[in-house]
Motif scaffolding. Structure first.
Motif, mmCIF file in Angstrom:
data_model
loop_
_atom_site.group_PDB
_atom_site.id
_atom_site.type_symbol
_atom_site.label_atom_id
_atom_site.label_comp_id
_atom_site.label_asym_id
_atom_site.label_seq_id
_atom_site.Cartn_x
_atom_site.Cartn_y
_atom_site.Cartn_z
ATOM 1 N N ASN A 207 0.824 -1.216 0.000
ATOM 2 C CA ASN A 207 0.000 0.000 0.000
ATOM 3 C C ASN A 207 0.855 1.262 0.000
ATOM 4 O O ASN A 207 0.581 2.235 0.703
ATOM 5 C CB ASN A 207 -0.960 -0.005 1.198
ATOM 6 C CG ASN A 207 -2.168 0.887 0.950
ATOM 7 O OD1 ASN A 207 -2.643 1.012 -0.187
ATOM 8 N ND2 ASN A 207 -2.666 1.538 1.997
ATOM 9 N N GLU A 241 -3.161 -6.731 -4.714
ATOM 10 C CA GLU A 241 -3.918 -5.719 -3.963
ATOM 11 C C GLU A 241 -3.163 -5.403 -2.676
ATOM 12 O O GLU A 241 -2.323 -6.191 -2.231
ATOM 13 C CB GLU A 241 -5.318 -6.248 -3.607
ATOM 14 C CG GLU A 241 -5.234 -7.462 -2.692
ATOM 15 C CD GLU A 241 -6.590 -8.079 -2.380
ATOM 16 O OE1 GLU A 241 -7.608 -7.407 -2.618
ATOM 17 O OE2 GLU A 241 -6.608 -9.216 -1.889
ATOM 18 N N PRO A 242 -3.474 -4.250 -2.058
ATOM 19 C CA PRO A 242 -2.848 -3.953 -0.766
ATOM 20 C C PRO A 242 -3.198 -5.057 0.236
ATOM 21 O O PRO A 242 -4.367 -5.457 0.328
ATOM 22 C CB PRO A 242 -3.488 -2.616 -0.372
ATOM 23 C CG PRO A 242 -3.870 -1.979 -1.677
ATOM 24 C CD PRO A 242 -4.308 -3.123 -2.552
ATOM 25 N N LYS A 244 -4.465 -7.010 3.134
ATOM 26 C CA LYS A 244 -5.551 -6.593 4.047
ATOM 27 C C LYS A 244 -5.027 -6.360 5.458
ATOM 28 O O LYS A 244 -5.477 -5.452 6.156
ATOM 29 C CB LYS A 244 -6.648 -7.659 4.059
ATOM 30 C CG LYS A 244 -7.266 -7.839 2.662
ATOM 31 C CD LYS A 244 -8.786 -7.842 2.731
ATOM 32 C CE LYS A 244 -9.454 -7.668 1.367
ATOM 33 N NZ LYS A 244 -8.964 -8.544 0.298
ATOM 34 N N LEU A 247 -4.004 -2.874 6.306
ATOM 35 C CA LEU A 247 -4.951 -1.761 6.143
ATOM 36 C C LEU A 247 -5.743 -1.505 7.414
ATOM 37 O O LEU A 247 -6.031 -2.432 8.175
ATOM 38 C CB LEU A 247 -5.921 -2.082 4.996
ATOM 39 C CG LEU A 247 -5.268 -2.352 3.641
ATOM 40 C CD1 LEU A 247 -6.331 -2.753 2.613
ATOM 41 C CD2 LEU A 247 -4.488 -1.145 3.154
ATOM 42 N N ASN A 248 -6.066 -0.252 7.657
ATOM 43 C CA ASN A 248 -6.974 0.116 8.738
ATOM 44 C C ASN A 248 -7.503 1.512 8.445
ATOM 45 O O ASN A 248 -7.237 2.059 7.368
ATOM 46 C CB ASN A 248 -6.267 0.047 10.103
ATOM 47 C CG ASN A 248 -4.975 0.844 10.077
ATOM 48 O OD1 ASN A 248 -4.954 1.986 9.608
ATOM 49 N ND2 ASN A 248 -3.893 0.239 10.550
ATOM 50 N N ASN A 251 -4.979 3.830 7.381
ATOM 51 C CA ASN A 251 -4.205 3.392 6.214
ATOM 52 C C ASN A 251 -5.150 2.697 5.223
ATOM 53 O O ASN A 251 -5.104 1.477 5.053
ATOM 54 C CB ASN A 251 -3.068 2.450 6.656
ATOM 55 C CG ASN A 251 -2.150 2.080 5.492
ATOM 56 O OD1 ASN A 251 -2.047 2.804 4.498
ATOM 57 N ND2 ASN A 251 -1.506 0.918 5.592
ATOM 58 N N PRO A 252 -6.025 3.492 4.600
ATOM 59 C CA PRO A 252 -6.960 2.897 3.643
ATOM 60 C C PRO A 252 -6.229 2.515 2.359
ATOM 61 O O PRO A 252 -5.152 3.047 2.089
ATOM 62 C CB PRO A 252 -7.959 4.038 3.376
ATOM 63 C CG PRO A 252 -7.183 5.280 3.626
ATOM 64 C CD PRO A 252 -6.150 4.944 4.691
ATOM 65 N N PRO A 253 -6.814 1.598 1.587
ATOM 66 C CA PRO A 253 -6.110 1.169 0.373
ATOM 67 C C PRO A 253 -5.983 2.305 -0.630
ATOM 68 O O PRO A 253 -6.974 2.974 -0.934
ATOM 69 C CB PRO A 253 -7.006 0.052 -0.183
ATOM 70 C CG PRO A 253 -8.349 0.285 0.420
ATOM 71 C CD PRO A 253 -8.118 0.939 1.751
ATOM 72 N N SER A 283 -6.948 3.441 -6.249
ATOM 73 C CA SER A 283 -8.257 3.001 -5.788
ATOM 74 C C SER A 283 -9.328 4.031 -6.107
ATOM 75 O O SER A 283 -10.502 3.723 -6.141
ATOM 76 C CB SER A 283 -8.217 2.726 -4.288
ATOM 77 O OG SER A 283 -7.786 3.887 -3.626
#
Ligand code: OGA
Ligand code: NI
Length: 286
Positions: A207, A241-242, A244, A247-248, A251-253, A283
């Motif tokens: 990401n 893909e980033p 998962k 991510l949080n 830290n969105p994709p 994205s």
């Protein structure tokens, strides 16, 4: 094809089809002194965490580093590079016979040890990269004949590799340069070192924490240069893909999920247009 297999030794003038338009020419051929990419001695420490940290730091700062004392024997490296040079020294017709334009060959099963510890550094479980992301490694052997005027052309123009990582043996001739902070840094040829760089796929998976590094290849007026790269590639159907687990809410994709083959097609058609490729993998669609 003729263009690819020709070794054109002894040409005195750069043939016209190879001359870049003025704004794309490298101009000067010097390799700036004093700046270099990190060299990591993988044999120097018993502390794996320290090595991982060095790799992560080099990856974040440069997207490029060299590794020495990686455990692959000098003899194996020399033999491999000799095969690469022998291939390019063959007569053109022999090379044509061995050539295929299909990048999706399925039989490339063999690849060298990977001197990397990314999985742990990125805080991804170690199986993350076994699930398809490194399923289809490709070996690329490039040959750059001596060029009468390296200021007019490039061996490879500025690009970012469409890989998870790339592992390169560059032999002992200068040519590779990395773009950092608006300038080109030469990658010093170190005997038997592997040059490792981050590619687009790892940029997406992480990401954006790790960025694919822009680089290019200069030609050389006096020496032929043969290099061997291992492109650590996902298989065509693998979704990139980033991750998962990285991510949080904060830290969105920033990249969308897509099949590697769709990315690769877009890469092949848009590699010269970094902005268009960026739009394709982002994205958001604005
Ligand atoms: C490549 C590349 C570097 C080199 O094949 O993508 O950047 O020195 N090669 O041949
Ligand atoms: Ni490259």
């Amino acid at each position: 094809m003729e263009k690819l297999v020709s070794s054109w030794f002894e040409v005195e003038l750069l043939p016209e089809p190879y001359v870049f338009p003025p704004e794309k020419r490298p101009g000067k051929v010097s390799f700036p002194l004093g700046k270099s990419i990190p060299v990591l001695d993988l044999g120097s420490s018993n502390d794996q965490n320290e090595t991982i940290q060095q790799i992560m730091k080099a990856s974040e700062e440069f997207g490029f580093f060299q590794v020495i004392n990686h455990g692959v024997s000098k003899d194996l490296i020399d033999d491999t590079m000799n095969v690469a040079r022998e291939f390019h020294a063959m007569p053109a017709q022999d090379k044509v016979n061995e050539c295929s334009k299909d990048p999706n060959e399925e039989y490339m099963q063999f690849w060298p040890a990977k001197p990397t510890k990314y999985r742990e550094g990125l805080k991804l479980r170690t199986s993350y990269f076994s699930s398809g992301l490194n399923e289809s490694p490709t070996i690329i052997i490039n040959h750059y004949p001596p060029c009468p005027d390296p200021t007019l052309t490039l061996g490879i123009p500025k690009h970012r590799d469409p890989t998870v990582i790339t592992i390169l043996l560059q032999g002992d001739v200068h040519g590779l340069q990395v773009f950092k902070d608006s300038e080109w840094i030469g990658v010093e040829p170190l005997p038997h070192a592997f040059v490792v760089n981050i590619g687009y796929v790892l940029q997406i998976v992480s990401n954006g924490k790790l960025k694919g590094a822009d680089h290019r290849v200069m030609t050389n007026s006096s020496h032929a240069r043969t290099t061997l790269s291992v492109f650590v590639h996902p298989s065509s159907e693998t979704i990139i893909e980033p991750a998962k687990s990285l991510l949080n809410a904060s830290n969105p994709p920033i990249y969308r999920a897509l099949k590697f083959k769709d990315f690769q097609n877009e890469f092949l058609s848009k590699a010269a247009d970094a902005e268009a490729l960026h739009q394709f993998i982002s994205s958001t669609t604005d």
